[in-house]
Write a protein that holds these residues in place. Structure first.
Motif, mmCIF file in Angstrom:
data_model
loop_
_atom_site.group_PDB
_atom_site.id
_atom_site.type_symbol
_atom_site.label_atom_id
_atom_site.label_comp_id
_atom_site.label_asym_id
_atom_site.label_seq_id
_atom_site.Cartn_x
_atom_site.Cartn_y
_atom_site.Cartn_z
ATOM 1 N N ALA A 213 42.581 32.844 36.100
ATOM 2 C CA ALA A 213 42.218 33.643 37.282
ATOM 3 C C ALA A 213 42.545 32.889 38.567
ATOM 4 C CB ALA A 213 40.732 33.996 37.229
ATOM 5 N N GLU A 214 42.322 31.569 38.561
ATOM 6 C CA GLU A 214 42.644 30.772 39.755
ATOM 7 C C GLU A 214 44.143 30.826 40.059
ATOM 8 O OE1 GLU A 214 40.550 27.375 37.842
ATOM 9 O OE2 GLU A 214 40.277 26.717 39.924
ATOM 10 N N TRP B 290 45.215 34.886 28.337
ATOM 11 C CA TRP B 290 46.357 35.469 29.006
ATOM 12 C C TRP B 290 45.943 36.644 29.868
ATOM 13 C CZ3 TRP B 290 50.121 37.861 24.760
ATOM 14 C CH2 TRP B 290 49.422 38.796 24.020
ATOM 15 N N ALA B 291 46.774 36.932 30.860
ATOM 16 C CA ALA B 291 46.525 38.047 31.767
ATOM 17 C C ALA B 291 47.861 38.425 32.400
ATOM 18 C CB ALA B 291 45.512 37.667 32.843
ATOM 19 N N GLY B 292 47.906 39.644 32.944
ATOM 20 C CA GLY B 292 49.115 40.084 33.614
ATOM 21 C C GLY B 292 48.777 40.971 34.794
ATOM 22 N N GLY C 14 47.791 47.044 36.549
ATOM 23 C CA GLY C 14 48.728 47.424 37.594
ATOM 24 C C GLY C 14 48.463 46.639 38.870
ATOM 25 N N GLY C 15 49.505 46.326 39.619
ATOM 26 C CA GLY C 15 49.334 45.612 40.872
ATOM 27 C C GLY C 15 50.584 44.817 41.195
ATOM 28 N N GLU D 237 41.562 43.892 39.743
ATOM 29 C CA GLU D 237 40.564 43.071 39.063
ATOM 30 C C GLU D 237 41.216 42.553 37.791
ATOM 31 O OE1 GLU D 237 36.191 43.574 37.058
ATOM 32 O OE2 GLU D 237 36.768 45.011 38.600
ATOM 33 N N LEU D 238 41.284 41.243 37.678
ATOM 34 C CA LEU D 238 42.048 40.646 36.588
ATOM 35 C C LEU D 238 41.302 40.799 35.266
ATOM 36 C CD1 LEU D 238 44.742 39.117 36.686
ATOM 37 C CD2 LEU D 238 43.419 36.981 36.592
#
Ligand SMILES: [Mn+2]
Length: 208
Positions: A74-75, A106-108, A134-135, A143-144
């Motif tokens: 997140a950072e 993981w995140a996107g 989306g973003g 919001e992650l």
């Protein structure tokens, strides 16, 4: 393109393949091995050409240069969003391996596809697709949603920009060498109306 793999004893073996629509690619990647694990990211600067490349480079520099204690998923997204405000913006998917717990977060943000293909599919170890939000980094930060997954030896992570058709991973031979997989995906699934980049990494947790 360039073949890069880590030597024996490394945490990961990895490779990438990419093609630019014209001139400089707006797609780029980061592989950062550190004491506690590794961070991998694939970034697509909006549009293509020099402005897209500039945005993607800035995000990759932020992920590459962040101090080790600030490598939280997140950072990293937050810092990239702030750092890209003056650029065209970029989308990114990012995976962070933690060696001690044999896990991956993981995140996107935006449409960089991520898949985790298991060396051995078993209960609790199914193939997974990254649920990206989306973003656009630099414009609109959603919001992650950071997911955490256990990883096993030889599980395969693939991140690919939208210049690669999304169904690519169903045809991948998950046991092949990373460079062979990357080259296969690029040659068979590149859309050829956008920059394209695929990053392939196999987890090689040290045998104990
Ligand atoms: Mn693209």
């Amino acid at each position: 393109m360039a073949a890069l793999s880590e030597p024996e004893g490394a945490l990961l073996e990895w490779a990438w393949a990419g093609a630019a629509l014209e001139g400089e690619s707006g797609d780029t990647f980061v592989v950062r091995i550190h004491a506690g694990g590794a961070v991998l990211a694939v970034i697509d600067g909006l549009g293509h050409g020099a402005h897209a490349a500039c945005a993607a480079r800035r995000a990759s520099a932020i992920v590459s240069a962040s101090p080790e204690r600030e490598l939280g998923v997140a950072e990293l997204f937050g810092r990239c969003h702030e750092g890209l405000v003056e650029t065209r913006g970029a989308v990114m998917s990012l995976a962070s391996y933690d060696h001690a717990s044999s896990s991956l977060k993981w995140a996107g943000v935006g449409n960089v596809e991520g898949v985790l293909l298991r060396a051995v599919v078993a209960p609790g170890f199914a193939d997974m697709e990254l649920a990206a939000r989306g973003g656009v980094l630099g414009f609109r930060m959603p919001e992650l949603r950071v997911s955490s997954l256990p990883v096993s030896r030889r599980d395969l992570l693939i991140l690919a920009t939208d210049g690669i058709r999304g169904e690519f991973w169903r045809e991948v031979n998950r046991h092949a060498a990373p460079q062979a997989i990357a080259d296969f995906v690029l040659s068979r699934f590149a859309r050829r109306d956008d920059d394209a980049l695929v990053l392939v990494a196999r987890y090689l947790e040290a045998a104990s």
